[in-house]
Design an enzyme around this catalytic site. Structure first.
Site, PDB file in Angstrom:
ATOM      1  N   CYS A  76      41.133  53.622  23.619  1.00 50.86           N
ATOM      2  CA  CYS A  76      41.752  54.127  22.392  1.00 50.86           C
ATOM      3  C   CYS A  76      42.315  53.001  21.533  1.00 50.86           C
ATOM      4  CB  CYS A  76      42.900  55.055  22.747  1.00 50.86           C
ATOM      5  SG  CYS A  76      42.442  56.367  23.861  1.00 50.86           S
ATOM      6  N   ARG A  97      36.046  48.648  20.636  1.00 50.12           N
ATOM      7  CA  ARG A  97      36.709  48.949  21.906  1.00 50.12           C
ATOM      8  C   ARG A  97      36.082  50.156  22.607  1.00 50.12           C
ATOM      9  NH1 ARG A  97      42.301  47.112  22.052  1.00 50.12           N
ATOM     10  NH2 ARG A  97      42.836  48.989  23.180  1.00 50.12           N
ATOM     11  N   TRP A 146      39.348  57.503  23.236  1.00 46.99           N
ATOM     12  CA  TRP A 146      38.380  57.371  24.334  1.00 46.99           C
ATOM     13  C   TRP A 146      38.882  58.333  25.399  1.00 46.99           C
ATOM     14  CZ3 TRP A 146      38.337  55.588  29.496  1.00 46.99           C
ATOM     15  CH2 TRP A 146      37.076  55.205  29.989  1.00 46.99           C
ATOM     16  N   ASN A 151      48.030  55.730  23.008  1.00 45.81           N
ATOM     17  CA  ASN A 151      47.086  55.118  23.962  1.00 45.81           C
ATOM     18  C   ASN A 151      47.745  55.148  25.334  1.00 45.81           C
ATOM     19  OD1 ASN A 151      45.564  54.469  21.760  1.00 45.81           O
ATOM     20  ND2 ASN A 151      45.774  52.251  21.986  1.00 45.81           N
ATOM     21  N   GLY A 152      46.938  55.309  26.380  1.00 42.70           N
ATOM     22  CA  GLY A 152      47.494  55.284  27.737  1.00 42.70           C
ATOM     23  C   GLY A 152      47.433  56.660  28.366  1.00 42.70           C
ATOM     24  N   GLU A 184      25.769  39.670  37.884  1.00 46.25           N
ATOM     25  CA  GLU A 184      26.171  39.743  36.481  1.00 46.25           C
ATOM     26  C   GLU A 184      24.980  40.153  35.599  1.00 46.25           C
ATOM     27  OE1 GLU A 184      28.670  39.992  34.746  1.00 46.25           O
ATOM     28  OE2 GLU A 184      28.157  39.266  32.752  1.00 46.25           O
ATOM     29  N   LYS A 234      24.850  43.542  33.258  1.00 49.07           N
ATOM     30  CA  LYS A 234      24.572  43.548  31.817  1.00 49.07           C
ATOM     31  C   LYS A 234      23.476  44.555  31.491  1.00 49.07           C
ATOM     32  CE  LYS A 234      27.376  41.992  30.415  1.00 49.07           C
ATOM     33  NZ  LYS A 234      28.392  41.193  31.014  1.00 49.07           N
ATOM     34  N   GLU A 275      24.747  48.179  31.759  1.00 47.47           N
ATOM     35  CA  GLU A 275      25.746  48.528  30.748  1.00 47.47           C
ATOM     36  C   GLU A 275      25.143  48.926  29.411  1.00 47.47           C
ATOM     37  OE1 GLU A 275      28.127  44.826  30.895  1.00 47.47           O
ATOM     38  OE2 GLU A 275      29.805  46.219  30.842  1.00 47.47           O
ATOM     39  N   HIS A 301      16.901  43.669  54.416  1.00 54.68           N
ATOM     40  CA  HIS A 301      17.795  44.585  55.142  1.00 54.68           C
ATOM     41  C   HIS A 301      17.996  45.899  54.386  1.00 54.68           C
ATOM     42  CE1 HIS A 301      18.642  41.475  58.024  1.00 54.68           C
ATOM     43  NE2 HIS A 301      18.875  40.639  57.025  1.00 54.68           N
ATOM     44  N   LYS A 334      35.952  48.413  25.575  1.00 58.02           N
ATOM     45  CA  LYS A 334      36.123  46.967  25.614  1.00 58.02           C
ATOM     46  C   LYS A 334      37.329  46.570  26.446  1.00 58.02           C
ATOM     47  CE  LYS A 334      35.081  42.770  24.651  1.00 58.02           C
ATOM     48  NZ  LYS A 334      34.019  42.241  25.519  1.00 58.02           N
TER      49      LYS A 334
HETATM   50  C1  F6R Z   1      31.141  43.756  31.342  1.00 59.83           C
HETATM   51  C2  F6R Z   1      32.446  44.095  30.880  1.00 59.83           C
HETATM   52  C3  F6R Z   1      33.434  44.641  31.860  1.00 59.83           C
HETATM   53  C4  F6R Z   1      34.674  43.770  31.810  1.00 59.83           C
HETATM   54  C5  F6R Z   1      35.787  44.359  32.694  1.00 59.83           C
HETATM   55  C6  F6R Z   1      37.003  43.467  32.740  1.00 59.83           C
HETATM   56  O1  F6R Z   1      30.320  43.331  30.312  1.00 59.83           O
HETATM   57  O2  F6R Z   1      32.746  43.896  29.741  1.00 59.83           O
HETATM   58  O3  F6R Z   1      32.914  44.712  33.144  1.00 59.83           O
HETATM   59  O4  F6R Z   1      34.334  42.482  32.231  1.00 59.83           O
HETATM   60  O5  F6R Z   1      36.146  45.617  32.191  1.00 59.83           O
HETATM   61  O6  F6R Z   1      37.555  43.293  31.487  1.00 59.83           O
HETATM   62  P1  F6R Z   1      38.594  42.135  31.194  1.00 59.83           P
HETATM   63  O7  F6R Z   1      37.883  40.844  31.370  1.00 59.83           O
HETATM   64  O8  F6R Z   1      39.009  42.365  29.775  1.00 59.83           O
HETATM   65  O9  F6R Z   1      39.718  42.288  32.164  1.00 59.83           O
END
Ligand code: F6R
Length: 603
Positions: free
Chosen positions: A2, A27, A76, A100-101, A479, A483, A486, A502, A598
């Site tokens: 949010c 976000r 959100w 927010n929260g 990683e 990506k 996501e 395995h 985000k």
């Molecule tokens: C992946 C991504 C998330 C963040 C995770 C941690 O592309 O963006 O997996 O890495 O939510 O976020 P931060 O780094 O802001 O604590």
């Protein structure tokens, strides 16, 4: 997650709110709304969907939104489905609220209100705040009513409220970010400075427990004990330009292209070619403590966790102590045993991730020395840790994290070399390699960008991918797979290549391509080629990233030969590009993938 924007001044609030909300789109959100104070009350427009939908609705409905005081929100969903009804602001005749929260005791409060014949209409926890304030307004003036309502809330919140009876916007903050922006004859508020950097660079960051009353000329802040307090005004030098797309189609590709610069900015004022690392002031810990640490614990989420995992090998090599890398959502509820002289590191791009923040709180409660590695200035995690080493990646807008990852890695490497040097290790070669990295990363982007586009075109219809690597390339495989899932919603698994037999080998057939990540480093290269043989024997397609080709693979992505320890910095780039171009071919909303946010400020 949010987003909140608020404005009180001489201009039309609606324009500032819509612009601010657009800046917060990155976000992640599912609905949006605004409330504006007008002559005879407060008018609200909200809708499920995007800011564009909200702007069209505002034109369609022709509601009077001409006032100079207002609040806006991108939601959100946490409590209740994404819908116009559940969108914020939530309001009564006298007050309108954005939040927010999560209000953890909202059920109790709902019962409390029911006994007074006050009922909520939405599925949200936020409506409870509006109803509580409204109830107190029957007996008290707005400021008192607001304070009394906030006193009843448990959980995490940043709140902005406007009132029919007063021109003051009221704010409250606990465990969720909220800033005040200071303008000329205008005051702003937002959950994130990027909503306001077009208007001001002067900010006050509210602390947990604060309540604030803002009007166009005045800011009054009360701390948790409701004593009046002056909070420092900080000048933030992020430019709006760096938060724009600059000719790129998406923020994600712009941010991948900026990775070399992000690493350069992060390292250049901190190291030199003569073997010096200037981190003393930032780390601000006794050298004797750092020399004698007997363990390092790294805690983070998602991509930040993988940055920690990727740096583990080099950290262990230079500090000569065991490094445990933990996922924050697990760590915070575990019963960890810290070594006697443990160093605790949290990594977070946003600096607001709830699980990471709670893990940090926990470590602090055990009096462990803490360092945070954070990108967003003055964020909660940056301020909470004993010390913060900022990644200087600039604003990262795309939900999928890219340039933050390599910047985090560069800080972790500098830290490894710094502690290594204190322990008497020679680090000149490593520092000059680190200094050369941005150039090699730039070259990697150029070398692989077009090639990956072609590969992505060929592979985008596949529904499952396996990413495998050994040693330093295992976390990079994880990683890369993260990506892809996501932003392209394709199922992708990252695995240590040696573990394939395995279990995951059962997935291999002509419909499950494997991405093999393997620089030419023995014994990893030849062992990974054996995995390639096994994949080929089962008709699996292979995309291989390496500095050495093999006739076994279907598609080879050539990378620069680089000192093995530094390979994570460059091997991650084509993997980010692969995810980007596959999502592009599939036509998805790359910067704001579904269901993701985000900054994950709730648990
Ligand atoms: C992946 C991504 C998330 C963040 C995770 C941690 O592309 O963006 O997996 O890495 O939510 O976020 P931060 O780094 O802001 O604590």
């Amino acid at each position: 997650m949010c987003g909140i924007v608020g404005y009180v001044g001489n201009d039309k609030a609606i324009n500032i709110l819509l612009k601010g909300l657009s800046a917060l789109e990155y976000r992640g959100y599912d609905s949006a709304g605004v409330s504006i104070k007008v002559n005879n009350g407060i008018n609200t427009v909200k809708t499920k969907g995007r800011i564009m939908d909200l702007a069209s609705l505002i034109i369609e409905e022709q509601i009077d939104l001409s006032g100079n005081i207002g609040i806006g929100h991108t939601r959100w969903a946490t409590h209740g489905i994404p819908s116009t009804l559940n969108a914020h602001p939530h309001y009564t005749d006298s007050v309108s609220v954005v939040h927010n929260g999560i209000i953890e005791n909202y059920r109790e409060l709902e019962e409390f209100l029911k006994k007074k014949n006050i009922y909520k209409k939405t599925d949200t926890d936020t409506e409870i705040i509006a109803l509580l304030i409204d109830m107190f307004l029957k007996k008290f003036k707005p400021k008192e009513a607001f304070e009394k309502a906030v006193a009843k809330l448990e959980g995490s919140f940043s709140i902005a409220a406007i009132f029919k009876e007063t021109d003051t916007i009221m704010l409250a903050k606990k465990d969720s970010p909220l800033v005040i922006g200071i303008g000329r004859h205008a005051t702003y508020t937002a959950s994130d400075i990027s909503a306001l950097i077009d208007h001001t660079n002067k900010f006050i960051f509210l602390e947990d427990g604060d309540i604030a009353f803002i009007d166009k000329e005045n800011i009054k802040i009360l701390d948790h004990s409701r004593k009046s307090i002056k909070r420092e005004i900080k000048t933030i030098d992020w430019s709006m330009e760096s938060a724009k797309k600059g000719g790129y189609k998406h923020f994600m590709i712009k941010e991948i292209a900026e990775e070399a610069e992000a690493v350069r900015n992060t390292i250049q004022s901190r190291i030199d070619a003569n073997g010096n690392i200037y981190l003393n002031d930032e780390i601000n810990m006794d050298e004797s403590f750092l020399k004698n640490i007997d363990g390092i614990t790294i805690v983070a989420c998602g991509t930040s966790y993988y940055a920690g995992f990727s740096a583990k090998t080099v950290l262990e090599k230079f500090t000569e102590v065991p490094v445990n890398v933990e996922i924050a959502s697990e760590f915070r509820y575990s019963e960890p045993i810290f070594s006697k002289h443990n160093l605790f590191i949290v990594i977070s791009q946003s600096g607001e991730t709830a699980d990471t923040k709670e893990s940090l709180k926990f470590a602090k409660s055990k009096r462990i020395k803490t360092i945070s590695i954070v990108n967003v200035k003055e964020s909660a995690i940056a301020r909470m840790a004993d010390t913060c080493i900022y990644t200087l990646a600039g604003p990262e807008i795309s939900v999928a994290s890219t340039k933050a990852f390599v910047s985090q890695l560069s800080v972790l490497y500098m830290l490894a070399f710094y502690i290594g040097k204190l322990k008497g290790k020679k680090i000149d070669k490593e520092l000059s390699m680190l200094l050369k990295l941005p150039g090699i990363m730039e070259k990697t982007f150029k070398m692989t960008n077009d090639r990956i586009k072609t590969v992505a075109e060929k592979y985008h219809p596949y529904k499952n991918f396996l990413y495998i690597g050994r040693g330093l390339m295992y976390p990079i495989a994880l990683e890369g797979a993260l990506k892809l899932k996501e932003i392209s919603y394709i199922h992708a698994e990252g695995y240590p290549a040696g573990e394939m037999k395995h279990g995951p080998i059962a997935l291999i057939d002509e419909n499950t391509p494997s991405v093999i990540i393997s620089p030419d480093k023995e014994p990893f290269y030849s062992k990974t080629l054996s995995n390639a043989e096994e994949i080929k024997a089962r008709s699996g397609k292979i995309i291989m990233l390496s500095d050495k080709n093999s006739d076994m693979v279907d598609d080879f992505i050539e990378l620069e030969e680089i000192e093995y320890d530094f390979s994570p910095f460059i091997y991650v780039i084509p993997l980010q590009l692969l995810a980007y171009y596959i999502a592009l071919y599939l036509g998805y909303d790359i910067d704001q993938p579904r269901n993701l946010a985000k900054s994950v400020t709730v648990e």
